[in-house]
Design an enzyme around this catalytic site. Sequence first.
Site, PDB file in Angstrom:
ATOM      1  N   HIS A  56     -90.349 -40.849  54.546  1.00  0.00           N
ATOM      2  CA  HIS A  56     -91.504 -41.753  54.539  1.00  0.00           C
ATOM      3  C   HIS A  56     -91.904 -42.064  55.987  1.00  0.00           C
ATOM      4  O   HIS A  56     -91.056 -42.023  56.898  1.00  0.00           O
ATOM      5  CB  HIS A  56     -91.143 -43.053  53.806  1.00  0.00           C
ATOM      6  CG  HIS A  56     -91.066 -42.900  52.313  1.00  0.00           C
ATOM      7  ND1 HIS A  56     -91.028 -43.969  51.452  1.00  0.00           N
ATOM      8  CD2 HIS A  56     -91.027 -41.793  51.532  1.00  0.00           C
ATOM      9  CE1 HIS A  56     -90.966 -43.531  50.204  1.00  0.00           C
ATOM     10  NE2 HIS A  56     -90.958 -42.210  50.215  1.00  0.00           N
ATOM     11  N   GLU A  58     -92.493 -44.838  57.451  1.00  0.00           N
ATOM     12  CA  GLU A  58     -91.754 -45.952  58.060  1.00  0.00           C
ATOM     13  C   GLU A  58     -90.381 -45.512  58.569  1.00  0.00           C
ATOM     14  O   GLU A  58     -89.938 -45.923  59.637  1.00  0.00           O
ATOM     15  CB  GLU A  58     -91.544 -47.085  57.041  1.00  0.00           C
ATOM     16  CG  GLU A  58     -92.807 -47.679  56.442  1.00  0.00           C
ATOM     17  CD  GLU A  58     -93.152 -47.025  55.108  1.00  0.00           C
ATOM     18  OE1 GLU A  58     -93.169 -45.779  55.023  1.00  0.00           O
ATOM     19  OE2 GLU A  58     -93.409 -47.783  54.150  1.00  0.00           O
ATOM     20  N   CYS A  86     -91.816 -49.365  50.339  1.00  0.00           N
ATOM     21  CA  CYS A  86     -90.956 -49.310  49.147  1.00  0.00           C
ATOM     22  C   CYS A  86     -89.620 -49.981  49.465  1.00  0.00           C
ATOM     23  O   CYS A  86     -89.386 -50.418  50.596  1.00  0.00           O
ATOM     24  CB  CYS A  86     -90.737 -47.847  48.720  1.00  0.00           C
ATOM     25  SG  CYS A  86     -89.614 -46.942  49.813  1.00  0.00           S
ATOM     26  N   CYS A  89     -87.652 -48.310  52.408  1.00  0.00           N
ATOM     27  CA  CYS A  89     -88.176 -48.611  53.746  1.00  0.00           C
ATOM     28  C   CYS A  89     -88.003 -50.091  54.098  1.00  0.00           C
ATOM     29  O   CYS A  89     -87.691 -50.433  55.239  1.00  0.00           O
ATOM     30  CB  CYS A  89     -89.633 -48.189  53.831  1.00  0.00           C
ATOM     31  SG  CYS A  89     -89.833 -46.396  53.694  1.00  0.00           S
TER      32      CYS A  89
END
Lengths: 149, 149
Positions: A56, A58, A86, A89
């Site tokens: 991801h 992040e 999410c 993260c």
Amino acid sequence: MIHPFDDTYFMKRALQEAQMAYDKNEVPIGAVIVMNDQIIARAHNLTETLNDVTAHAEMQAFTAAADFLGGKYLKECTLYVTLEPCQMCAGASYWTQIGRIVYGASEEKRGFLAMKTTLHPKTKVIGGVLKEESAKLLTRFFIEKRNLN
Amino acid sequence: MIHPFDDTYFMKRALQEAQMAYDKNEVPIGAVIVMNDQIIARAHNLTETLNDVTAHAEMQAFTAAADFLGGKYLKECTLYVTLEPCQMCAGASYWTQIGRIVYGASEEKRGFLAMKTTLHPKTKVIGGVLKEESAKLLTRFFIEKRNLN
């Protein structure tokens, strides 16, 4: 005097990252990490390219920012991310002790708010910055995906 | 006939990884990922070495396993990890759709159970396998750390 480096300014940079993900046929989510009005990390979702569900925006940005700073913690930093993080993260942000998280669109199903993920007690959160632009790019991506299948 | 490849067998392999972390002065947590009785990924905590709070054993193991398989999802796999995963790692496991998580010692403060992290609905969980061995190594590490400071 107007301060040019506000949350909207940096969220636009995160949206540029999201656009880069879109151009690679990745779910278009982008992030930048800022310290003292300086971008120290930028990243976009690369789960397909890297064949890795943990890639991801992040997560990559946290790793890059710590690498840039030479220290593990991001207490003086702000994460700008185009979509609400999410639980993975948000869980990572807990360990970074990041000072602030600013996100764009909400993720009402799998976002950390619905999932009740615990942030670090010192992390401040602001949501909804440029949320329409962020959501528009995501919607466009998923409509195009659906039409292809 | 006794099946040699049981949860204890693979947790011992995860403990070997934890020992490798210990030998590097890292918080001693290890993990392996297994598919069809074969270890397809092994990793240990490297947060200090990599200067990266996201470098938990599980995160690295997920990435390595997906790389080995050439597919993002770990539905047929079991994660063996010496300590109960945190919310970041449990959140990552959600995205991998991993079939099973077997952990050793409990993490009553920052583990995913206390943090109420949502696992993938298809992920089965077993805790407490070789928990004494896992906890002993962690306790030894933290006592030694304390005595040095």
